[in-house]
Design an enzyme around this catalytic site. Structure first.
Site, PDB file in Angstrom:
ATOM      1  N   ASP A 157     -11.064   8.596  -5.904  1.00  0.00           N
ATOM      2  CA  ASP A 157     -10.305   7.671  -5.067  1.00  0.00           C
ATOM      3  C   ASP A 157     -10.984   7.394  -3.731  1.00  0.00           C
ATOM      4  O   ASP A 157     -10.868   6.293  -3.197  1.00  0.00           O
ATOM      5  CB  ASP A 157      -8.902   8.221  -4.807  1.00  0.00           C
ATOM      6  CG  ASP A 157      -8.031   8.234  -6.058  1.00  0.00           C
ATOM      7  OD1 ASP A 157      -8.199   7.321  -6.893  1.00  0.00           O
ATOM      8  OD2 ASP A 157      -7.213   9.153  -6.212  1.00  0.00           O
ATOM      9  N   SER A 199       5.292   6.202  -4.697  1.00  0.00           N
ATOM     10  CA  SER A 199       5.311   7.600  -4.274  1.00  0.00           C
ATOM     11  C   SER A 199       5.003   7.702  -2.783  1.00  0.00           C
ATOM     12  O   SER A 199       4.490   6.752  -2.169  1.00  0.00           O
ATOM     13  CB  SER A 199       4.273   8.398  -5.069  1.00  0.00           C
ATOM     14  OG  SER A 199       2.972   7.910  -4.799  1.00  0.00           O
ATOM     15  N   ARG A 230       4.232   4.726   4.718  1.00  0.00           N
ATOM     16  CA  ARG A 230       5.348   4.160   3.969  1.00  0.00           C
ATOM     17  C   ARG A 230       6.712   4.638   4.470  1.00  0.00           C
ATOM     18  O   ARG A 230       7.741   4.116   4.045  1.00  0.00           O
ATOM     19  CB  ARG A 230       5.191   4.533   2.479  1.00  0.00           C
ATOM     20  CG  ARG A 230       3.855   4.102   1.889  1.00  0.00           C
ATOM     21  CD  ARG A 230       3.673   4.576   0.461  1.00  0.00           C
ATOM     22  NE  ARG A 230       2.447   4.025  -0.129  1.00  0.00           N
ATOM     23  CZ  ARG A 230       2.152   4.064  -1.419  1.00  0.00           C
ATOM     24  NH1 ARG A 230       2.972   4.662  -2.264  1.00  0.00           N
ATOM     25  NH2 ARG A 230       1.041   3.513  -1.870  1.00  0.00           N
ATOM     26  N   ALA A 290      -5.894   5.946  -0.954  1.00  0.00           N
ATOM     27  CA  ALA A 290      -6.977   5.017  -0.621  1.00  0.00           C
ATOM     28  C   ALA A 290      -6.363   3.616  -0.715  1.00  0.00           C
ATOM     29  O   ALA A 290      -5.200   3.441  -0.382  1.00  0.00           O
ATOM     30  CB  ALA A 290      -8.153   5.212  -1.569  1.00  0.00           C
ATOM     31  N   ARG A 346      -2.121  -2.276  -6.265  1.00  0.00           N
ATOM     32  CA  ARG A 346      -1.021  -3.169  -6.626  1.00  0.00           C
ATOM     33  C   ARG A 346      -1.080  -4.513  -5.898  1.00  0.00           C
ATOM     34  O   ARG A 346      -0.346  -5.435  -6.259  1.00  0.00           O
ATOM     35  CB  ARG A 346       0.321  -2.494  -6.358  1.00  0.00           C
ATOM     36  CG  ARG A 346       0.765  -2.515  -4.914  1.00  0.00           C
ATOM     37  CD  ARG A 346       2.179  -2.008  -4.738  1.00  0.00           C
ATOM     38  NE  ARG A 346       2.261  -0.592  -5.027  1.00  0.00           N
ATOM     39  CZ  ARG A 346       3.408   0.040  -5.246  1.00  0.00           C
ATOM     40  NH1 ARG A 346       4.539  -0.630  -5.219  1.00  0.00           N
ATOM     41  NH2 ARG A 346       3.423   1.325  -5.483  1.00  0.00           N
TER      42      ARG A 346
END
Length: 405
Positions: free
Chosen positions: A142, A221, A227, A284, A288
């Site tokens: 990643d 997640s 987030r 990273a 999406r």
């Protein structure tokens, strides 16, 4: 700056009045001539300035010119002195070594993520007939592998990188795979991009803008603390945003964020029912972004540290709304309220984001990028590539043979 933006706005208003068109949707930008809302936030100057500077890619783009600047930028550090065999020897510690010899693909036995290697190999087999002899190191982890401060220790191809790294960006393994993060294993995994783009675009057609829920939306997640604030916002103002974690990894700074069970996952095509879709980095880059841009929903792209190969032609305020990674809960709330009050403006940005991905991120563009990247990269190799013992030949039938010398 305020005067400059006001002048730009006035010029574009005059242009729209005289010509009755805008650059992308054949009408003046929404609300340009409408009364201001009660909010102190005003995004119109940002949008007008971005549109004035934007130069769209040509449709079709058989020469991969849309994304060519990324290739030039990533290869530029090696343009003066080239790439030596010693540099490749150093790079081998950061990934898997591939060789193209007489239009046949070979790789060393070890790959830390075999399914990711296999997905990339499907792409390489598609373009092998157009490649000269070359070798390169592919990183399928990643994280990028070549920190800027390390100097030119050797070239490594990585799927995403940052300004603090010298990795050479290549299209992610996820474009050509049926394996991916659990959230996105529907209907054909994260990848097989040619399938997924058709599937999501069809879902977007079934849910026009006026039928979408006027809510921000996020499912994923807790792979990044960036987030957290949108999840907190969802708890505080559920009428503005529906944001929940599907997998929660707690730390000492975040025990207050999740007090309920993780939410159920939602297929990416179902995200299209919401008007405002949040895009966050994970460990990273988040793969999406291209999917949710297809939704014809407005993408709120949080942070700009991580890049994929096509991000360079995606422009903030033209294709998406940029959001600072440290935006507060109230900042996010104010932004969503503003977008609700300026619905036509939000719809136009959403449509431009969709059109960019639909027209300039086809599977043909992914293959073209790989081909052009490897062709330009091969010109920098300062030695003749030879086959060594211990390499597999990659074949269309996946029946591999090892070369033992």
């Amino acid at each position: 700056m305020a005067l400059t933006r006001r002048m730009i706005r006035e010029i574009l208003v005059l242009f729209c009045i005289l010509h009755g068109v805008s650059a992308m949707v054949n009408k003046c930008p929404a609300n340009l001539l409408s009364p201001r809302s009660n909010s102190t936030l005003d995004l119109v100057p940002n949008i007008l300035e971005a549109l004035a500077d934007y130069r769209p890619c040509e449709p079709g783009d058989p020469l991969c010119l849309c994304h060519a600047a990324t290739i030039t930028k990533d290869l530029e550090p090696y343009s003066d002195k080239g790439i030596s065999q010693d540099m490749i020897s150093q790079s081998k510690r950061q990934g898997t070594l591939y060789k193209v010899i007489r239009r046949r693909i070979f790789r060393q036995e070890h790959c830390s993520h075999p399914l990711r290697c296999s997905s990339v190999e499907d792409v390489l087999l598609e373009i092998a007939g157009d490649l000269p002899d070359l070798e390169f190191v592919l990183n399928v982890c990643d994280w990028p592998q070549v920190p800027f401060l390390s100097g030119l220790s050797g070239p490594v191809f990585s799927h995403s990188t940052t300004a603090l790294h010298l990795d050479i960006m290549c299209p992610a393994w996820s474009f050509w795979t049926v394996f991916g993060p659990k959230l996105q294993q529907y209907p054909h995994g994260l990848g097989r991009w040619d399938w997924m783009r058709q599937h999501i675009a069809a879902a977007a057609t079934r849910i026009p803008w006026k039928s979408k829920k006027a809510l921000g939306f996020f499912r994923g997640s807790r792979s990044s603390p960036d987030r957290d604030n949108v999840v907190i916002l969802s708890k505080r103002y559920p009428n503005l945003v529906d944001a929940q974690y599907t997998l929660y990894v707690a730390d000492k700074f975040s025990s207050h964020i999740l007090t309920s069970d993780p939410a159920e996952e939602l297929p990416l095509a179902d995200h299209c029912q919401f008007k405002y879709l949040f895009s966050f980095r994970g460990v990273a880059a988040s793969f999406r972004l291209r999917h949710i841009l297809l939704c014809r929903s407005l993408v709120l792209h949080v942070g700009d540290q991580w890049q994929e190969f096509f991000y360079g032609q995606l422009k903030p305020w033209v294709h998406y709304v940029p959001v600072a990674s440290n935006a507060s809960v109230e900042d996010l709330a104010e932004l969503l309220r503003y977008l609700r009050q300026n619905d036509d403006l939000a719809e136009e940005i959403a449509e431009r984001g969709h059109q960019f991905v639909w027209m300039h991120l086809r599977m043909a563009d992914v293959l073209c990028y790989w081909r052009k990247l490897l062709q330009e990269y091969s010109k920098l190799l300062m030695y003749k590539v030879k086959l060594e013992p211990g390499f597999y030949e990659v074949s269309n039938t996946k029946a591999v043979q090892i070369y033992r010398g």
